[in-house]
Design a protein around this motif. Structure first.
Motif, PDB file in Angstrom:
ATOM      1  N   TYR A 206      99.898-105.157 -40.317  1.00  0.00           N
ATOM      2  CA  TYR A 206      99.150-105.865 -39.272  1.00  0.00           C
ATOM      3  C   TYR A 206      99.467-105.346 -37.881  1.00  0.00           C
ATOM      4  O   TYR A 206     100.549-104.789 -37.663  1.00  0.00           O
ATOM      5  CB  TYR A 206      99.485-107.359 -39.314  1.00  0.00           C
ATOM      6  CG  TYR A 206      98.811-108.002 -40.487  1.00  0.00           C
ATOM      7  CD1 TYR A 206      97.589-108.620 -40.348  1.00  0.00           C
ATOM      8  CD2 TYR A 206      99.373-107.897 -41.734  1.00  0.00           C
ATOM      9  CE1 TYR A 206      96.955-109.151 -41.437  1.00  0.00           C
ATOM     10  CE2 TYR A 206      98.742-108.422 -42.834  1.00  0.00           C
ATOM     11  CZ  TYR A 206      97.528-109.050 -42.671  1.00  0.00           C
ATOM     12  OH  TYR A 206      96.896-109.550 -43.748  1.00  0.00           O
ATOM     13  N   TYR A 207      98.560-105.568 -36.954  1.00  0.00           N
ATOM     14  CA  TYR A 207      98.884-105.261 -35.563  1.00  0.00           C
ATOM     15  C   TYR A 207     100.011-106.199 -35.149  1.00  0.00           C
ATOM     16  O   TYR A 207     100.139-107.300 -35.693  1.00  0.00           O
ATOM     17  CB  TYR A 207      97.644-105.413 -34.655  1.00  0.00           C
ATOM     18  CG  TYR A 207      97.273-106.843 -34.299  1.00  0.00           C
ATOM     19  CD1 TYR A 207      96.354-107.553 -35.055  1.00  0.00           C
ATOM     20  CD2 TYR A 207      97.844-107.485 -33.205  1.00  0.00           C
ATOM     21  CE1 TYR A 207      96.020-108.861 -34.753  1.00  0.00           C
ATOM     22  CE2 TYR A 207      97.510-108.800 -32.886  1.00  0.00           C
ATOM     23  CZ  TYR A 207      96.603-109.476 -33.667  1.00  0.00           C
ATOM     24  OH  TYR A 207      96.288-110.765 -33.353  1.00  0.00           O
ATOM     25  N   ASN A 208     100.851-105.730 -34.254  1.00  0.00           N
ATOM     26  CA  ASN A 208     101.929-106.570 -33.703  1.00  0.00           C
ATOM     27  C   ASN A 208     103.071-106.853 -34.699  1.00  0.00           C
ATOM     28  O   ASN A 208     103.920-107.691 -34.439  1.00  0.00           O
ATOM     29  CB  ASN A 208     101.335-107.905 -33.205  1.00  0.00           C
ATOM     30  CG  ASN A 208     102.225-108.550 -32.164  1.00  0.00           C
ATOM     31  OD1 ASN A 208     102.999-107.849 -31.510  1.00  0.00           O
ATOM     32  ND2 ASN A 208     102.151-109.845 -32.023  1.00  0.00           N
ATOM     33  N   ALA A 209     103.064-106.142 -35.849  1.00  0.00           N
ATOM     34  CA  ALA A 209     104.114-106.401 -36.847  1.00  0.00           C
ATOM     35  C   ALA A 209     105.417-105.708 -36.458  1.00  0.00           C
ATOM     36  O   ALA A 209     106.469-106.038 -37.003  1.00  0.00           O
ATOM     37  CB  ALA A 209     103.660-105.906 -38.211  1.00  0.00           C
ATOM     38  N   THR A 212     105.181 -99.657 -34.508  1.00  0.00           N
ATOM     39  CA  THR A 212     105.529 -98.586 -33.566  1.00  0.00           C
ATOM     40  C   THR A 212     106.995 -98.684 -33.147  1.00  0.00           C
ATOM     41  O   THR A 212     107.676 -97.663 -33.002  1.00  0.00           O
ATOM     42  CB  THR A 212     104.587 -98.646 -32.336  1.00  0.00           C
ATOM     43  OG1 THR A 212     103.236 -98.550 -32.815  1.00  0.00           O
ATOM     44  CG2 THR A 212     104.851 -97.512 -31.372  1.00  0.00           C
ATOM     45  N   ALA A 225     104.810 -99.484 -27.533  1.00  0.00           N
ATOM     46  CA  ALA A 225     104.817-100.640 -28.443  1.00  0.00           C
ATOM     47  C   ALA A 225     104.426-101.846 -27.606  1.00  0.00           C
ATOM     48  O   ALA A 225     104.899-101.998 -26.486  1.00  0.00           O
ATOM     49  CB  ALA A 225     106.206-100.845 -29.034  1.00  0.00           C
ATOM     50  N   SER A 226     103.538-102.665 -28.136  1.00  0.00           N
ATOM     51  CA  SER A 226     103.104-103.825 -27.342  1.00  0.00           C
ATOM     52  C   SER A 226     102.494-104.872 -28.238  1.00  0.00           C
ATOM     53  O   SER A 226     102.047-104.580 -29.356  1.00  0.00           O
ATOM     54  CB  SER A 226     102.100-103.341 -26.286  1.00  0.00           C
ATOM     55  OG  SER A 226     100.881-103.997 -26.409  1.00  0.00           O
ATOM     56  N   SER A 227     102.459-106.116 -27.755  1.00  0.00           N
ATOM     57  CA  SER A 227     101.878-107.177 -28.573  1.00  0.00           C
ATOM     58  C   SER A 227     100.350-107.158 -28.501  1.00  0.00           C
ATOM     59  O   SER A 227      99.690-107.939 -29.165  1.00  0.00           O
ATOM     60  CB  SER A 227     102.417-108.528 -28.111  1.00  0.00           C
ATOM     61  OG  SER A 227     102.144-108.687 -26.751  1.00  0.00           O
ATOM     62  N   THR A 232      97.934 -98.796 -31.127  1.00  0.00           N
ATOM     63  CA  THR A 232      98.002 -97.491 -31.797  1.00  0.00           C
ATOM     64  C   THR A 232      96.697 -97.241 -32.547  1.00  0.00           C
ATOM     65  O   THR A 232      96.433 -97.889 -33.545  1.00  0.00           O
ATOM     66  CB  THR A 232      99.173 -97.487 -32.826  1.00  0.00           C
ATOM     67  OG1 THR A 232     100.336 -97.984 -32.181  1.00  0.00           O
ATOM     68  CG2 THR A 232      99.417 -96.111 -33.387  1.00  0.00           C
ATOM     69  N   ASP A 321     115.411-111.295 -36.354  1.00  0.00           N
ATOM     70  CA  ASP A 321     116.188-111.900 -35.257  1.00  0.00           C
ATOM     71  C   ASP A 321     115.526-113.148 -34.694  1.00  0.00           C
ATOM     72  O   ASP A 321     116.176-113.959 -34.036  1.00  0.00           O
ATOM     73  CB  ASP A 321     116.368-110.861 -34.137  1.00  0.00           C
ATOM     74  CG  ASP A 321     115.048-110.300 -33.642  1.00  0.00           C
ATOM     75  OD1 ASP A 321     114.545-110.775 -32.638  1.00  0.00           O
ATOM     76  OD2 ASP A 321     114.489-109.388 -34.300  1.00  0.00           O
ATOM     77  N   SER A 348     115.498-106.116 -38.583  1.00  0.00           N
ATOM     78  CA  SER A 348     115.217-106.380 -37.173  1.00  0.00           C
ATOM     79  C   SER A 348     115.585-105.107 -36.420  1.00  0.00           C
ATOM     80  O   SER A 348     116.743-104.677 -36.468  1.00  0.00           O
ATOM     81  CB  SER A 348     116.059-107.540 -36.650  1.00  0.00           C
ATOM     82  OG  SER A 348     116.146-107.443 -35.240  1.00  0.00           O
ATOM     83  N   VAL A 349     114.602-104.495 -35.794  1.00  0.00           N
ATOM     84  CA  VAL A 349     114.913-103.290 -35.023  1.00  0.00           C
ATOM     85  C   VAL A 349     115.688-103.704 -33.773  1.00  0.00           C
ATOM     86  O   VAL A 349     116.621-103.027 -33.349  1.00  0.00           O
ATOM     87  CB  VAL A 349     113.623-102.518 -34.663  1.00  0.00           C
ATOM     88  CG1 VAL A 349     113.945-101.299 -33.802  1.00  0.00           C
ATOM     89  CG2 VAL A 349     112.892-102.081 -35.924  1.00  0.00           C
ATOM     90  N   LEU A 350     115.338-104.863 -33.252  1.00  0.00           N
ATOM     91  CA  LEU A 350     116.003-105.360 -32.037  1.00  0.00           C
ATOM     92  C   LEU A 350     117.507-105.516 -32.260  1.00  0.00           C
ATOM     93  O   LEU A 350     118.323-105.083 -31.453  1.00  0.00           O
ATOM     94  CB  LEU A 350     115.393-106.708 -31.643  1.00  0.00           C
ATOM     95  CG  LEU A 350     115.660-107.152 -30.226  1.00  0.00           C
ATOM     96  CD1 LEU A 350     114.748-106.410 -29.254  1.00  0.00           C
ATOM     97  CD2 LEU A 350     115.415-108.665 -30.100  1.00  0.00           C
TER      98      LEU A 350
HETATM   99  N1  LIG Z   1     112.068-109.950 -31.647  1.00  0.00           N
HETATM  100  C1  LIG Z   1     111.635-108.773 -32.091  1.00  0.00           C
HETATM  101  N2  LIG Z   1     110.492-108.256 -31.578  1.00  0.00           N
HETATM  102  C2  LIG Z   1     110.083-107.054 -32.051  1.00  0.00           C
HETATM  103  C3  LIG Z   1     110.781-106.346 -33.058  1.00  0.00           C
HETATM  104  N3  LIG Z   1     110.085-105.223 -33.332  1.00  0.00           N
HETATM  105  C4  LIG Z   1     108.997-105.235 -32.523  1.00  0.00           C
HETATM  106  N4  LIG Z   1     108.993-106.314 -31.744  1.00  0.00           N
HETATM  107  C5  LIG Z   1     107.975-106.702 -30.716  1.00  0.00           C
HETATM  108  O1  LIG Z   1     106.730-106.948 -31.354  1.00  0.00           O
HETATM  109  C6  LIG Z   1     105.650-106.510 -30.526  1.00  0.00           C
HETATM  110  C7  LIG Z   1     104.763-105.564 -31.287  1.00  0.00           C
HETATM  111  O2  LIG Z   1     105.487-104.378 -31.547  1.00  0.00           O
HETATM  112  P1  LIG Z   1     104.755-102.996 -31.940  1.00  0.00           P
HETATM  113  O3  LIG Z   1     105.844-102.093 -32.415  1.00  0.00           O
HETATM  114  O4  LIG Z   1     103.892-102.497 -30.846  1.00  0.00           O
HETATM  115  O5  LIG Z   1     103.840-103.505 -33.137  1.00  0.00           O
HETATM  116  P2  LIG Z   1     102.633-102.722 -33.879  1.00  0.00           P
HETATM  117  O6  LIG Z   1     101.356-103.275 -33.300  1.00  0.00           O
HETATM  118  O7  LIG Z   1     102.793-103.116 -35.307  1.00  0.00           O
HETATM  119  O8  LIG Z   1     102.827-101.256 -33.653  1.00  0.00           O
HETATM  120  C8  LIG Z   1     106.287-105.872 -29.287  1.00  0.00           C
HETATM  121  O9  LIG Z   1     106.266-106.827 -28.257  1.00  0.00           O
HETATM  122  C9  LIG Z   1     107.705-105.556 -29.747  1.00  0.00           C
HETATM  123  O10 LIG Z   1     108.634-105.567 -28.686  1.00  0.00           O
HETATM  124  C10 LIG Z   1     112.013-106.931 -33.570  1.00  0.00           C
HETATM  125  O11 LIG Z   1     112.701-106.406 -34.451  1.00  0.00           O
HETATM  126  N5  LIG Z   1     112.354-108.147 -33.056  1.00  0.00           N
END
Ligand SMILES: Nc1nc2c(ncn2[C@@H]2O[C@H](COP(=O)(O)OP(=O)(O)O)[C@@H](O)[C@H]2O)c(=O)[nH]1
Ligand SMILES: [Mg+2]
Length: 376
Positions: A206-209, A212, A225-227, A232, A321, A348-350
């Protein structure tokens, strides 16, 4: 930004075809609302009608459409957004009767695509899919416009009708020609990558998962990377910084209940997913359990339609996290029941949590399912 949409006041309409559905439709509606809000559109209200079948003229029942018209006046509504996909006839009838623009969910998704597109090929793919998708609607409008000019064989009305449609078809041919050049280029890049004989792991979901964010961590890249949905659009490729023998691919995200034809308009992204040796199906834990289960089920539907071998899919739950210790335990026990444990990972990448486990499972599964060289 689109001045036509930015800051506009919208009413969302949803036709619920299953009277026994008391929660899934809410998840679908919530997702649409998130997409709409990310376009800076103000959601004023939501109309849900339960009916086994849409009406052929207005999708909703006539009584409900009259009520919507009232609401447009009372609440100063600028546009209507349907969750459901409208036929050309329904779209035209609704536009005329309600006297405000009427969009459906695919219009919203395409608008998001357009905003996210920064390269020529994405823009061409979007325009091609848009014209093909809307052609029957344009035909209907043009037909009515020129038929009112008393189009009979050989009349100016008929001449204008055919000319306008020819213009659309010519545009489609032109875009197709331009796209083919880009495709050849991209396909030869894919061939070159294949020749390196490195197994490829596609980060999908999904988007925002957090796809990236994970890609950046694994490869040392710094892609945006963004919400925001669909940040992408063009796949990114990079070798893993911990193991140069593995190639990671970051791809376009999807939404629940996504029209596969919309996703397929990004042909190269689809080829990346379909050709990968392994797929990381990423699902964020920043949702309640019901919503997560629904997303998993919908995601597997998409992979099924793309004819992807489920053995090649690892289910990666991200953002652990965000959960407290107790909640994490509950989520984990509920979610590990859904899929084989050797293919389910929590990360959790964070917080740098679960990442060695992820790498171990990637390598282990590549050994079993990748048509690839030996991975140590
Ligand atoms: N709390 C938390 N937020 C994360 C984590 N990984 C990604 N995010 C946040 O989730 C949002 C979407 O991330 P992104 O990598 O752009 O998602 P994509 O749309 O799947 O590529 C961003 O605001 C990231 O900072 C994580 O491990 N923990
Ligand atoms: Mg992304």
């Amino acid at each position: 930004m689109n001045p036509f949409l930015d800051g506009k006041r919208a009413l969302i309409c949803f036709l619920k075809k299953n009277p026994h559905d008391h929660k899934i439709y809410k998840l679908k509606l919530d997702e649409l609302k998130n997409l709409v809000k990310s376009l800076n559109i103000i959601i004023v209200d939501t109309v849900v009608q339960t009916r086994l079948k849409p009406t052929s003229n207005y999708y909703l029942g006539k009584g409900r459409v009259m009520a919507v018209k009232e609401q447009i006046k009372e609440n100063k509504i600028d546009l209507i957004i349907f969750y459901n996909r409208l036929s050309s006839k329904q779209r035209l009838n609704l536009n005329r009767f309600l006297e405000v623009p009427v969009l459906d969910r695919n219009d919203i998704i395409f608008e998001l695509f357009r905003r996210g597109a920064s390269d020529k090929l994405s823009l061409l793919q979007i325009e091609y899919a848009e014209i093909s998708r809307m052609l029957p609607y344009y035909k209907l409008i043009v037909k009515e416009k020129f038929m009112s000019d008393r189009a009979f064989l050989g009349s100016s009305g008929e001449y204008g009708y055919h000319n306008t449609l020819k213009a659309y078809t010519r545009r489609l041919c032109k875009i197709k020609g331009e796209m083919d050049d880009y495709f050849q280029d991209k396909l030869s890049q894919i061939e070159k990558r294949k020749a390196l004989n490195k197994p490829s792991v596609c980060i999908s979901g999904y988007y925002n998962a957090g796809k990236t964010t994970l890609f950046n961590f694994l490869t040392g890249e710094s892609k945006e990377a963004s919400s925001k949905p669909f940040t992408t659009l063009v796949s990114k490729y990079q070798t893993c910084k911990l193991d140069k023998d593995i190639l990671f691919i970051d791809t376009i995200g999807f939404v629940a209940d996504m029209d596969l034809n919309v996703l397929k308009s990004f042909t190269l992204n689809m080829l990346d997913i379909m050709n990968a040796d392994l797929i990381l199906f990423t699902v964020g834990l920043d949702d309640d359990l019901e919503a997560i289960k629904f997303k998993i089920q919908q995601g597997f539907e998409i992979y099924r339609e793309l004819r992807i071998d489920f053995n090649k899919i690892l289910l990666v739950f991200t953002k652990t996290d965000l959960l407290g210790i107790e909640a994490f335990k509950n989520y984990k026990s509920a979610l590990t029941e859904l899929y084989p444990p050797d293919k389910t990972i929590f990360i959790s990448v964070l917080n740098r949590f679960g990442l060695p486990d992820l790498m171990d499972k990637i390598k282990c599964n590549l050994r079993t399912h990748g048509n690839c060289i030996e991975i140590i």
